[in-house]
Scaffold this motif. Structure first.
Motif, PDB file in Angstrom:
ATOM      1  N   PHE A  16      -9.332  -2.253   0.322  1.00 47.85           N
ATOM      2  CA  PHE A  16      -8.407  -1.549   1.202  1.00 47.85           C
ATOM      3  C   PHE A  16      -7.284  -0.969   0.355  1.00 47.85           C
ATOM      4  CE2 PHE A  16     -10.209  -4.735   4.154  1.00 47.85           C
ATOM      5  CZ  PHE A  16     -10.636  -3.896   5.175  1.00 47.85           C
ATOM      6  N   LEU A  18      -3.312  -0.275   0.567  1.00 44.67           N
ATOM      7  CA  LEU A  18      -2.067  -0.533   1.304  1.00 44.67           C
ATOM      8  C   LEU A  18      -1.126   0.633   1.054  1.00 44.67           C
ATOM      9  CD1 LEU A  18      -1.598  -4.338   0.475  1.00 44.67           C
ATOM     10  CD2 LEU A  18      -2.335  -3.351   2.649  1.00 44.67           C
ATOM     11  N   CYS A 101      -7.459  -9.228   0.915  1.00 47.51           N
ATOM     12  CA  CYS A 101      -6.725  -8.794   2.112  1.00 47.51           C
ATOM     13  C   CYS A 101      -6.742  -9.873   3.184  1.00 47.51           C
ATOM     14  CB  CYS A 101      -7.342  -7.494   2.639  1.00 47.51           C
ATOM     15  SG  CYS A 101      -6.498  -6.797   4.073  1.00 47.51           S
ATOM     16  N   ASN A 176     -10.400   3.344   4.772  1.00 47.24           N
ATOM     17  CA  ASN A 176      -9.942   2.028   4.318  1.00 47.24           C
ATOM     18  C   ASN A 176      -8.461   1.998   3.969  1.00 47.24           C
ATOM     19  OD1 ASN A 176     -10.218   3.664   2.092  1.00 47.24           O
ATOM     20  ND2 ASN A 176     -10.935   2.031   0.739  1.00 47.24           N
ATOM     21  N   ILE A 178      -4.759   1.188   4.949  1.00 45.00           N
ATOM     22  CA  ILE A 178      -3.922   0.412   5.865  1.00 45.00           C
ATOM     23  C   ILE A 178      -2.495   0.942   5.759  1.00 45.00           C
ATOM     24  CG2 ILE A 178      -3.034  -1.883   6.452  1.00 45.00           C
ATOM     25  CD1 ILE A 178      -5.529  -3.074   5.173  1.00 45.00           C
ATOM     26  N   ASP A 179      -1.983   1.490   6.843  1.00 49.39           N
ATOM     27  CA  ASP A 179      -0.636   2.066   6.827  1.00 49.39           C
ATOM     28  C   ASP A 179       0.393   0.946   6.994  1.00 49.39           C
ATOM     29  OD1 ASP A 179       1.485   3.756   6.752  1.00 49.39           O
ATOM     30  OD2 ASP A 179       1.059   4.783   8.638  1.00 49.39           O
ATOM     31  N   HIS A 180       0.461   0.105   5.977  1.00 47.80           N
ATOM     32  CA  HIS A 180       1.372  -1.036   5.984  1.00 47.80           C
ATOM     33  C   HIS A 180       1.520  -1.518   4.554  1.00 47.80           C
ATOM     34  CE1 HIS A 180       3.676  -4.167   7.876  1.00 47.80           C
ATOM     35  NE2 HIS A 180       3.161  -3.940   9.080  1.00 47.80           N
ATOM     36  N   CYS A 183      -1.572  -6.924   4.826  1.00 45.34           N
ATOM     37  CA  CYS A 183      -2.759  -6.891   5.685  1.00 45.34           C
ATOM     38  C   CYS A 183      -2.404  -7.478   7.048  1.00 45.34           C
ATOM     39  CB  CYS A 183      -3.898  -7.654   5.026  1.00 45.34           C
ATOM     40  SG  CYS A 183      -4.535  -6.846   3.546  1.00 45.34           S
ATOM     41  N   PRO A 187      -3.102  -2.961  12.175  1.00 50.39           N
ATOM     42  CA  PRO A 187      -3.715  -1.884  11.377  1.00 50.39           C
ATOM     43  C   PRO A 187      -5.143  -2.192  10.945  1.00 50.39           C
ATOM     44  CG  PRO A 187      -1.473  -2.305  10.641  1.00 50.39           C
ATOM     45  CD  PRO A 187      -1.815  -3.384  11.620  1.00 50.39           C
ATOM     46  N   LEU A 188      -5.450  -3.473  10.688  1.00 52.09           N
ATOM     47  CA  LEU A 188      -6.809  -3.832  10.280  1.00 52.09           C
ATOM     48  C   LEU A 188      -7.808  -3.536  11.394  1.00 52.09           C
ATOM     49  CD1 LEU A 188      -6.598  -7.208   8.288  1.00 52.09           C
ATOM     50  CD2 LEU A 188      -7.683  -5.085   7.544  1.00 52.09           C
ATOM     51  N   LEU A 191      -9.019  -0.028  11.841  1.00 52.04           N
ATOM     52  CA  LEU A 191      -9.977   0.487  10.859  1.00 52.04           C
ATOM     53  C   LEU A 191     -11.414   0.084  11.169  1.00 52.04           C
ATOM     54  CD1 LEU A 191      -8.053  -0.113   7.492  1.00 52.04           C
ATOM     55  CD2 LEU A 191      -8.174   1.962   8.870  1.00 52.04           C
TER      56      LEU A 191
END
Length: 322
Positions: A16, A18, A101, A176, A178-180, A183, A187-188, A191
């Motif tokens: 992923f 981040l 993650c 893949n 993650i807008d953060h 984890c 957001p997970l 996806l």
């Protein structure tokens, strides 16, 4: 060069990305410096409380044993996210493996859950000490307090096994990103290749039950404490009781205020930046403020810290004594 943010939809995601705080390089360096200082001060502050309780025999009481456990928890709570966040500030591709993650997800939220249990245990301790002072020495013994702390750790690390397992079983085939900066389950789940309403509802109900049950227990305990304190005839007694409980209530307000905004209020429509700031508050700033709150509002901790500083300054090694 292959775009790490895209993935063939027939292939499972192995890493992923981040997204963190996308900004210019200069601001990234500034944020790295700022959070590095906060992280180091958080470690120092909580270690000071732990050392004070360990060295001062007068603080070997249930209240301070729980506080030392709480400070130890805060050290690992902030360590579960901040070092990785600091590394990502200086990295061009802020990647984290699939297993890494979910390990971060498990440890971060397990320690957050453990924190709610410790705050509940500390509230119960203050309720017994102030509302049932005659029974307190026999009910809240040191061995019983240690068992209570052990239950907090075991239950905290057991509760999030189910949510982590359910989300890890979802199919992730791309994208893949993650807008953060960590984890986070929200957001997970976005996806996932397929909608997972059952998992989302299960996690939402789990979070709400956990947060509200512990919060109501804590507020109920302190409501009874406040009623009992108001009945104390001496102003000095009331001030001492309020001073002890005031620090606990400040910590509870900081922690629960932020997690309720994040996991109970409808944040799905809020910008991702707002969610990052709220997460930053309870995951980084709250552990930073906790030692300040406890040391500034607690005379016994301040006294023990002064003794500890004298020991460090003069190189003495004997335990703290009056």
């Amino acid at each position: 060069m292959k775009d790490l943010g895209r993935n063939n939809h027939s292939d499972p995601v192995s890493v992923f990305i981040l997204l963190g705080f996308p900004c210019t390089w200069e601001i990234q360096v500034l944020l790295f410096s700022l959070f590095s200082v906060i992280y180091v001060l958080t470690l120092i502050g909580n270690l000071c409380i732990i050392c004070s309780v360990l060295w001062d025999h007068h603080l070997h009481t249930p209240m301070y044993i729980l506080l030392a456990n709480f400070s130890f928890l805060e050290i690992w709570y902030v360590t579960s996210t901040v070092p990785n966040m600091l590394a990502n500030f200086l990295s061009e591709t802020s990647t984290i493996s699939f297993s890494g993650c979910f390990l971060q997800f498990y440890f971060f939220f397990s320690m957050g859950t453990t924190e709610t249990f410790f705050l509940s245990a500390m509230a119960f301790d203050r309720y017994l000490a102030i509302c049932r002072p005659l029974h307190y020495p026999t009910v809240m013994t040191v061995p019983r307090c240690i068992r209570m702390a052990a239950y907090c750790w075991v239950c905290g690390f057991s509760c999030f096994l189910l949510p982590v397992y359910l989300i890890s079983q979802l199919p992730f085939c791309g994208p893949n990103i993650i807008d953060h900066f960590l984890c986070d389950p929200g957001p997970l789940m976005k996806l996932s290749c397929v909608p997972a309403p059952a998992t989302e509802i299960t996690c939402a109900v789990f979070n709400s039950v956990l947060i509200f049950s512990t919060f109501l227990f804590i507020t109920g305990s302190y409501a009874l404490v406040i009623i009992a304190v108001l009945k104390v005839p001496s102003a000095e007694g009331r001030q001492k009781a309020f001073s002890t409980c005031g620090s606990h209530l400040a910590v509870v307000s900081l922690f629960y205020g932020s997690i309720m905004v994040m996991y109970v209020s409808p944040t799905a429509g809020n910008p991702a930046g707002i969610q990052k700031i709220v997460t930053l508050f309870y995951s980084v700033l709250t552990p930073f403020f906790n030692p300040l709150i406890y040391s500034l509002r607690n005379k016994e901790i301040k006294k023990a810290l002064r003794k500890l500083l004298r020991i460090v300054r003069f190189g003495q090694r004997q335990p703290l004594k009056n």
